[in-house]
Every structure is written in C-alpha cells, then in structure tokens.
Design a protein around this motif. Sequence first.
Motif: not given
Ligand code: SAM
Length: 491
Positions: A193, A231, A308, A310, A349, A383
Amino acid sequence: MNNLIADIDIIPGEEAQACDFKTTVDEHTGKTRKLYIESYGCAMNFADSEVVAAIMKEGGFDTTSDFYQADVIFLNTCSIREKAEQTVRKRLTDFQRAKKSKPEMTIGVLGCMAERLKEKFLEEEKIVDIVVGPDAYRDLPNLLSIAEEGQKAVNTFLSREETYADISPVRLNSNGVTAFVSIMRGCDNMCSFCVVPFTRGRERSRDPYSIVEEAKDLFSKGYKEVTLLGQNVDSYKWSPEENNKARLNRKEEDVTTVVNFANLLEMVALVDPSLRVRFSTSHPKDITDDVLYTMKKYDNICKYIHLPAQSGNSRVLEMMNRTYDREWYLERVSKIREILGEECGISSDMITGFCSETEEEHQDTLSLMDIVKFDFSYMFFYSERPGTLAAKKYPDDISLEVKKRRLSEVIKKQSASSLERNKLDLGKEQIMLVEGPSKKSEDDFKGRNSANKVVIVPAGNYSKGDYLTVKIIDCTPATLFGEVLEINPKN
Ligand code: SAM
Ligand code: SF4
C-alpha cells in the motif's frame, strides 16, 4: 462520519489534529534573506526540514513565521495518502497572493510529493519554481540560484548514500526539551500500500558516531529527550563499507565495527543517564529480543514501542506484503510484555478497507486490538497510491462508505483500549519530563511519561526540562492527570 476523519491522526496527546503541519518561527541572526518552511506528514519530514533550514542558513537565510515576509517559501510535502497531497495543492493557492505582491519570491516544493511528481509538478502548479526530492537538499543553493535567474529547477535524484550525517540540523519550532534525530533514510520493505519506498528511496543507515555526537550536542544545549527516527529502525545497520567515511573523516579505529539497532540504542543511552531515548518506527518482522533487552537494561530508554500492525488478519497482511502474520505479531507483543512488562506502552498504525478486506477480516483487526490493548493508534482508511504494488495488483474495491464505517469502529475500539490502559495507571507513581505549558490552560504543565503518554500537572515551582515524580490521579483516553510529588533527583 465526515470527511475530516480521513486525515485525523489520533495523536498521543491532548488533541487529535487534522492534517497537522509545522511552520518556521521568527529568527534574527542578522542574515539578509528570509525563509519560510511549512512541513507536512511524518516526523521524518519535520526532521528533514531542520536539515533544509541548516543548509539555507549557510546560504544566508534566517527563518520567518510570516510567509508574506519570505524571500523563499518551501513546502515540505507528504504523499502517504491522497488527502495529504490535496492539502498541499490547496495550500499553494494561499501563496499566490504573497507571490503577487512580491514576484521575486521563490516557491519550492520539497519532500515526497516532489519526488513522486517530479517535473510534472511544475506543469501542474505554475506558481512552483523548484521541485526537490528528499535526497537532493544539498543542491538547494544551486537550484535557488537557477530559479532566481528566472528558470524552473528540479532535482529528484535518489541517492544510495545520502544521510546528511555531517549536517547539524537547525531546530525549528522546538520546545527546547525534545528533539528528533534521523538515524536512517528510505525503506526497502515494499509494503504493497505504501508510496514511501518510491519517494524516499533505498534504505541506508547513518553513521552512528554522528548520531551520538548530535545527541551529545542536544544534551549540552539543554535537551532532555531524543527520538531516533527511521521508517524501520530495527533494520538499522551501519558497516564501514556502506558509508561514505571520507565525508566524516573518522579515525580508522572508529569505523571497523558493524553497529545494529540494539548497539546504537545503547550508544545513545550512554550519552547521559538523564537524556531520555525514544525511537520510531519498529517493524514487527524485524524487532529483536536484543533491542527489548537493551531497553530493559537502561532506565533512560523509554518503555514505549510503536509497532504498526496495519491489520489483524493474516490474509490481508500477506496482501499488504508485511511479511508477518497475525500469530507472529501477537508473539512479538507477548515477548515485549515478557521482557518489559505490562507498563511498556505499545501503539500501532491501522488501515481499514484494504483491497478485498471482508467483514470477517475487519473483525480480526478489532479482535487483535482487543487482545493487544494498544495504548493508542494512528488510524487510516486505505487510500490507493499510484505506482504502489497494491495499485498495480489489486482493485481498490471497498467502498468509501465501508472503509469509513470500519475506520470508525477501529477508532471506537482504540478509544476504549486507551481508556482501559490509562486507568491502569491511576494511583501509580511515575516520572514525567516537563515539555512546557499545556496548550489548554496556562495553569497546567504538559509532559510525557516513559510510555509516551501525555501527563498534565498543575503549574508549580518547576520548568520545562525538569523530571517530576507524579502520582496519576485521573485520566481520559488521551491524557493522564497527575499531582506532583517531587522534582525528581534525576535532574
Ligand atoms: N514505516 C512505518 C511502518 O512500517 O509502519 C510507517 C510509515 S507510513 C509513513 C505511516 C503509516 O501510514 C503506515 O504505517 C500506514 O498505516 C499508513 N499508510 C501508508 N500508506 C497508506 C495508504 N496508502 N493508505 C492509508 N494509510 C497508509
Ligand atoms: Fe511504508 Fe512499509 Fe516501509 Fe513503513 S515499512 S515505510 S509502511 S513500505
């Protein structure tokens, strides 16, 4: 549920904020030109803006909080969800009036959205003069001079080495107590995602000695807490070969050992017992028992892990390419509890409505939350992001209505768990680090306990940067309220 919920991060604090951003403050060090930076998205982006400010300072810029006064406006952008990108585009229209009244002003777009859209950004947003990806900030002075000659400029080169290790960040919007320290850049994980591997490039770890130096420097300036950022901090690995030693002029004996994340944590913890150490983000597939034992060994490493999940369903996790399943995740949580005890804060997350997620699979997420009892979570609905593995392979087939309904259920579950977890703290003595006055009342101070929970205490004969021993007397799902027992001797 209204639209706003799409971008509400449930912040571990006093309030939930919609699409939060940070701006620069007024600075008067005698530089001739003014820079205004607005930063969106994650902590890594805020940390990057501090590197950008340092580079620009060298180039003759002080920061300003008023974009009308600026010679240069930078928007450091986020691409993680569509809403984040829409917010940036809307914000650019606000800068139009400023540019009209000062046509020589340069407007630059930095960060993930710049990297994702490259030259296309210049075509789509005429107001933008320069587009700069996260690994090209050293080139900013050059790009600025091109723009000042009336041409558009783009640098979105992604590097395999750049870590900005030798740049001493200029702290922006700082409370003077807590600071972010970037320990690595990029990500090699390819969660299906996620746009990050495409916008921030390959994973690389920063020289550990430069990290320790930055922590020491912060401590000498009165900071009491550093958060090590990456990350996927658990895959931090520094070996002499991977790094550009020349730039840092390390002594031969300093560059012979491989340093993993547990080693790095220890090195930073040893800077001073009264410097707190936090870190984020941990990946469930990579977090090691070694890291947990290192956390246990040092009082000043905060007992809090952002891990996280997910999703709570193994099929969905596989489609997300998270490379662990529900059982693995729960085993890691059990290990955390076994080594660090019930008091260790754990947050997550969560994404709802990922491609093909069924109602039963959504229930698995809720049941995982019931088992783990996260202290808090950042919660989003899925998203679709262009170019990601999921966008290529799986139809985005859950309706917005269902995604949002599932999200509201996840938020409700989290709120109940947060309250339950916070109630366990009632009557307990804890140590908090005071970060400053509470946003809600001048009569109160705000700080955090080791588990990263916000604690509010009545203002008294202490100030920010002090450690206090407090007794927790009340709570909400987001906040603990304490009475001060003493100024902790740790100060
Ligand atoms: N590196 C971290 C990890 O692996 O958990 C998280 C990085 S990301 C900047 C932060 C969070 O945004 C993710 O853990 C995920 O829950 C959410 N996220 C990332 N892509 C997404 C998407 N396409 N739609 C919704 N949430 C998203
Ligand atoms: Fe994105 Fe996954 Fe990397 Fe986190 S670990 S930044 S979610 S690809």
